[in-house]
Each structure stands twice: as structure tokens, then as C-alpha cells.
Design a protein around this motif. Structure first.
Motif, PDB file in Angstrom:
ATOM      1  N   ASP A  62      -6.031  -1.918  -5.090  1.00 30.23           N
ATOM      2  CA  ASP A  62      -5.255  -2.213  -4.009  1.00 30.23           C
ATOM      3  C   ASP A  62      -6.364  -2.777  -3.027  1.00 30.23           C
ATOM      4  O   ASP A  62      -7.149  -1.905  -2.312  1.00 30.23           O
ATOM      5  CB  ASP A  62      -4.414  -1.238  -3.161  1.00 30.23           C
ATOM      6  CG  ASP A  62      -3.665  -1.446  -2.020  1.00 30.23           C
ATOM      7  OD1 ASP A  62      -3.743  -2.745  -1.516  1.00 30.23           O
ATOM      8  OD2 ASP A  62      -3.311  -0.480  -0.986  1.00 30.23           O
ATOM      9  N   THR A 103       0.835  -1.232  -0.017  1.00 26.46           N
ATOM     10  CA  THR A 103       0.046  -0.075  -0.126  1.00 26.46           C
ATOM     11  C   THR A 103       0.845   1.535  -0.045  1.00 26.46           C
ATOM     12  O   THR A 103       0.582   2.144  -0.633  1.00 26.46           O
ATOM     13  CB  THR A 103      -0.920  -0.195   1.166  1.00 26.46           C
ATOM     14  OG1 THR A 103      -1.792  -1.380   0.958  1.00 26.46           O
ATOM     15  CG2 THR A 103      -1.916   1.291   1.375  1.00 26.46           C
ATOM     16  N   THR A 144      -8.018   1.174   3.080  1.00 24.05           N
ATOM     17  CA  THR A 144      -6.760   1.596   3.646  1.00 24.05           C
ATOM     18  C   THR A 144      -6.159   3.068   2.859  1.00 24.05           C
ATOM     19  O   THR A 144      -5.151   3.194   3.199  1.00 24.05           O
ATOM     20  CB  THR A 144      -5.537   0.512   3.359  1.00 24.05           C
ATOM     21  OG1 THR A 144      -5.508   0.036   2.114  1.00 24.05           O
ATOM     22  CG2 THR A 144      -5.867  -0.549   4.399  1.00 24.05           C
ATOM     23  N   GLU A 152      -9.776  -2.539   0.472  1.00 23.01           N
ATOM     24  CA  GLU A 152      -9.452  -2.687   1.870  1.00 23.01           C
ATOM     25  C   GLU A 152      -9.581  -1.441   2.735  1.00 23.01           C
ATOM     26  O   GLU A 152      -9.267  -1.608   3.938  1.00 23.01           O
ATOM     27  CB  GLU A 152      -7.952  -3.477   1.923  1.00 23.01           C
ATOM     28  CG  GLU A 152      -8.029  -4.523   1.121  1.00 23.01           C
ATOM     29  CD  GLU A 152      -6.910  -5.351   1.595  1.00 23.01           C
ATOM     30  OE1 GLU A 152      -5.492  -4.614   1.578  1.00 23.01           O
ATOM     31  OE2 GLU A 152      -6.646  -6.525   1.506  1.00 23.01           O
TER      32      GLU A 152
HETATM   33 MG    MG Z   1      -2.318  -2.906   1.902  1.00 27.43          MG
END
Ligand code: MG
Ligand code: GTP
Length: 313
Positions: free
Chosen positions: A202, A114, A145, A143
Motif C-alpha cells: 500500500d 488503506t 500511512t 506512503e
Molecule cells: Mg491510502
């Protein structure tokens, strides 16, 4: 030569042109590379009609034939390379993340997948003199994030306006795998208004992993994932964009190299991604990247750092 519109495709009148537009097929090339089943379903037309339209679009777009090596060389001259922030990592992958292809970063949790995505997003917005693409960026975040605070830190370190950088990064949360697939179509629409030379997913695989459980679901999962990868590759070709995807793997480095199916998505993701980089944690905050699969580069390793200011040597 005047630019062609959808109605230049044989068999497409105003009504069908409108349906195509509504289903995000606003570009002749996008139609030419569509699958008949998809086009038929999304535009609510028969599959035979869809096949005819696709054939017509292929003629209009002048694709479907062979290209000479010279033509391919010409197209490849437009390829740009985006810096990761680490010279060692850039060198490993042939000078940076290439446009017109998909780059996969895979590794266990905390291996900095990430963080690399954030850095690439910031770098893509930089002016060309600074090694950037002077481009907007799309991030499909499955996710949850995405952290604007990290973007601000990285932009500040590079001496660019953090607010302006944030304005150029377009983030969409993907709530499930189906939604994730649809967001690529949204990105195609956005790319009509804005120059988008980088798209990040991602993670590529976490929803697929969670939703398609058990042996019985495997074939279907691979089929949907395969289509998703091809949609991404189409985006890359149409927009001369780089696609970066991440993929988590369980931490079992010893078993890993003998078993290339360990990253989820296995062969499908592996065969469609042009470059695959395996990331692992090293000593003292270092990260080690290993190039696994590349059409024209030797395998090797690079060491880099994740710092508050971003990715560095
Ligand atoms: Mg990640
Ligand atoms: P998963 O998504 O869980 O699979 O992991 P990932 O590979 O995406 O890991 P991620 O990129 O989130 O890496 C997290 C790591 O980056 C942390 O363990 C930290 O070591 C490092 N990191 C994140 N932010 C900072 C920061 O502000 N300063 C420093 N020095 N390190 C950071």
C-alpha cells in the motif's frame, strides 16, 4: 522423501549455495522461477551459470512441465478466502480475498483502500474459527500511512488482544521503488520463520509514479513494475498467500471506464492482478466497490461502510 537442499541442484556446491542463500534464494522453487539476469546479478555469477542453475532447480523442483486439470484443481483446493469484514464486498469478490493470487484495490484518495488493507491485516491474524487465517501479515507501506491505532480499534471491536494482533503484523516502510522491490525478498526470508498468508503493498504504484516521470521513463517503469508483480505472484504461490495491492487513480469516474489505462501501471498491473476492484466514495460515508476484472466472476457492485470499528456492511 527427504527434503532437498540447494546443494541437490546440479552444479551447486557449498560456495554457490552460500551465495544463493545470501541473495535470498533459499528455496529451490524460488530459484526455479528466477530470471537468469537477476540470479546472475545478485549472486555475482555468470549468466550462463545462472541459466544452468535455474534449469537444474526446475528439474529438482519438478516444475516446468504441464499439469493436468486435476492437479490444478487439487492445488486450488488449498485456496483460502479471507473476509473483508463486509459480506456484500466478500460476495462481490467470490467469498473473500483469495490466496494464490493478487487483488488490486484502486480508487481516488479517501476511497478507503488503506482502511480495507488494515481490516484484512487484522482479519488474517484471527483464528480460523473466526474466519481468519491464523497468520502473520506483511505490509509494505510506501506512503507512511500505517496506523497502529486503527489496528487496535479494529482488533478491540473483534474482541481479540490488540497487542497480540500488532505483534503479528510486520510493517516495512518502502523509501523508494527499488527498496519496495527488495522488501519482497525480505518477506520471503520472513516467511521461512513465520506463517505469512497475507502480504499487502500500500501503495503499489506511488513511488513508481513519482520516480519514473515522462514518456522516456515509461518502458523502464513498466519493466520494473512487471518484475515486482511477478515477485509478488511467486510469493503468493509459494506460501499459499493472498497479495493485496493498492493503486491510486485520479477522480474522473466518467472518463475512467472507457479508459482502462487510467490506474497507474496500466496494462502491466491489470494483467498480473487476478482481481481488480474499483472503489469510490458514495453518499453518507458509504463506499462502493466495483469488480472490474475477474477470471471467473461476474462484474458487479457492492456497498459497504468504513466505521471506527472497521469495514462493515
Ligand atoms: Mg491510502
Ligand atoms: P489514499 O491513500 O489517499 O489514496 O486514500 P485511501 O483510499 O487509502 O483512503 P483511506 O483508506 O485512507 O480512507 C480514508 C477514509 O476512511 C477517511 O476519509 C474516512 O472517511 C475513513 N476513516 C478512516 N478512519 C476512520 C475512522 O476511524 N472512523 C470512520 N468512521 N472513518 C474512518
Amino acid at each position: 522423501m527427504a527434503t532437498k537442499t540447494l546443494e541437490d541442484i546440479p552444479g551447486v556446491g557449498p560456495a554457490i549455495a552460500e551465495k544463493l542463500q545470501e541473495a535470498c534464494y533459499s528455496d529451490i522453487m524460488a530459484i526455479a522461477v528466477a530470471s537468469p539476469a537477476d540470479l546472475s546479478e545478485k549472486c555475482e555469477i555468470g549468466e550462463k551459470k545462472a541459466m544452468d542453475i535455474i534449469e537444474g532447480a526446475k528439474l529438482c523442483a519438478d516444475i516446468g512441465g504441464f499439469e493436468t486439470g486435476e492437479d490444478i484443481l487439487e492445488r486450488r483446493k488449498q485456496i483460502t478466502k479471507l473476509t473483508t469484514g463486509s459480506k456484500a464486498l466478500d460476495e462481490l469478490i467470490g467469498g473473500g480475498v483469495e490466496s494464490q493470487s493478487i487483488m488490486e484495490f484502486f480508487g481516488e484518495f479517501g476511497s478507503s483502500k488503506t482502511q480495507i488493507c488494515f481490516q484484512l491485516a487484522v482479519n488474517a491474524t484471527l483464528p480460523e474459527e473466526m474466519g481468519g487465517l491464523d497468520s502473520d501479515v506483511v505490509i509494505i507501506d510506501s506512503e507512511n500511512t500505517f496506523r497502529p491505532e486503527r489496528i487496535i480499534q479494529m482488533a478491540t471491536y473483534l474482541g481479540v488482544d490488540p497487542q497480540e494482533t500488532l505483534r503479528r503484523i510486520h510493517v516495512a516502510r518502502a523509501f523508494n521503488s527499488q527498496h519496495q522491490v527488495l522488501l519482497v525478498e525480505k518477506a520471503i526470508q520472513l516467511a521461512e520463520e513465520k506463517k505469512i498468508r497475507l502480504m499487502i503493498v500500500d501503495s503499489l504504484t506511488s513511488h513508481f509514479r513519482a520516480e519514473y516521470v515522462g514518456r522516456g521513463a515509461l518502458a523502464e517503469r513498466q519493466q520494473v513494475l512487471n518484475r515486482h508483480m511477478h515477485d509478488l505472484l511467486n510469493f503468493a504461490t509459494l506460501n499459499n498467500a493472498a497479495i493485496v495491492v493498492t493503486n491510486q487513480v485520479a477522480a474522473k469516474p466518467d472518463a475512467f471506464f472507457g479508459d482502462p489505462t487510467r490506474p497507474i501501471g496500466g496494462h502491466i498491473v491489470g494483467h498480473t492482478a487476478t482481481f481488480r476492484v474499483y472503489l469510490r466514495k458514495g453518499k453518507a460515508g458509504k463506499r462502493v466497490a466495483r469488480l472490474i476484472d475477474s477470471p471467473n466472476l461476474p462484474e458487479g457492485e457492492a456497498v459497504f461502510l468504513v466505521t471506527e470499528d472497521g469495514i462493515k456492511d
